[in-house]
Design an enzyme around this catalytic site. Structure first.
Site, PDB file in Angstrom:
ATOM      1  N   CYS A   1       0.826  -1.207   0.000  1.00 56.11           N
ATOM      2  CA  CYS A   1       0.000   0.000   0.000  1.00 56.11           C
ATOM      3  C   CYS A   1       0.870   1.272   0.000  1.00 56.11           C
ATOM      4  CB  CYS A   1      -0.939  -0.071   1.199  1.00 56.11           C
ATOM      5  SG  CYS A   1      -2.459   0.828   0.998  1.00 56.11           S
ATOM      6  N   HIS A   2       0.851   2.072   1.058  1.00 55.75           N
ATOM      7  CA  HIS A   2       1.751   3.220   1.179  1.00 55.75           C
ATOM      8  C   HIS A   2       3.080   2.817   1.829  1.00 55.75           C
ATOM      9  CE1 HIS A   2      -1.979   5.567   0.585  1.00 55.75           C
ATOM     10  NE2 HIS A   2      -1.223   6.596   0.301  1.00 55.75           N
TER      11      HIS A   2
END
Lengths: 170, 170
Positions: A103-104
């Site tokens: 994800c991030h």
């Protein structure tokens, strides 16, 4: 003694992206260690799940770990302000140990400056950061480039963890 | 077609106790189905994790599933008000299919009246409910009594899921 898998933790982690690996690697026989800027501190996920860090960034080194997991959410924006955690990522890479980000989470890889010319995926919002750091972005559920394993979102957790296990159980 | 594992969902489920099995059984090759009183509805965990139910209690039956997972939190207090969900638990037991409940999840087993003389564990708060329903309470990380598998808390998730997998992969 069970091998240690480190998981980075800071405020606003994506709850499932921390919780799933945390229990999954225990189930597979590893010792999971929550590593935050501070040890013994409660951090809440972006949806509110509370966990307590096991150790601080000062009390762990690459030698202690077989793999380091970087969950997403907004936590990586905070995590990379801690120079010791960024150095931990660099050290893990230098020792060719598994670095897994979702994800991030790959923001940590950008800050560690270790993805030039390497294949990486992430949440779409940080695609430009991946490319600006020299990474080759691939929009796939899981991308494995030697010791670097990346995924895009919570729905990829099953293939993400399977790929990590394959590498650290070899 | 992948075999289906059902997971009950209602407001205030214990977030990790739903999230971990949800992805774990996908990783093992099963199709996970979130079953709520209503289908296509968002339910939030007690710490706030949002998920959307796949089907309603009217649209699923024991024939469709190989196992039914009952996470804890306060959700089971709500789940057992739905007669169709309680009937689903009874039907699964009659068909000797895996029923797995953790934390406050075993309240569903109490309401289904299927634990008389059987070994069961749960979160300590509902020990008396287990015993009043005729169950034999055991304070262990995981208790397997034929098709009924029970655990106490999120920390037991690794052994809980391992025991379920052992049964449904046989």
């Amino acid at each position: 003694m069970a091998k240690k898998v480190g998981i980075l933790v800071e405020y606003d982690f994506e709850d499932a992206e921390l919780v799933y690996p945390y229990y999954r690697f225990q189930e597979a026989g590893f010792n999971t260690v929550l590593i935050g800027p501070k040890g013994g501190t409660q951090y809440k996920g972006k949806h509110g799940y509370p966990v307590i860090s096991d150790v601080s960034s000062s009390d762990i080194s690459a030698q202690d770990l077989v793999a380091l997991i970087m969950p997403g959410g907004w936590a990586p924006d905070r995590l990379r302000r801690d120079k010791k955690l960024v150095q931990l990522v660099k050290d893990m890479d230098a020792q060719e140990k598994t670095l897994a980000a979702i994800c991030h989470g790959p923001w940590m890889l950008c800050s560690a400056k270790i993805i030039k010319g390497r294949h990486v995926t992430s949440f779409v919002a940080i695609k430009d950061d991946i490319e600006n750091a020299g990474g080759i972005f691939k929009n796939e559920p899981v991308v494995v480039d030697k010791n670097i394993i990346t995924s895009r979102a919570p729905r990829d957790l099953p293939v993400f963890c399977k790929a990590i296990l394959k590498q650290i159980q070899e």
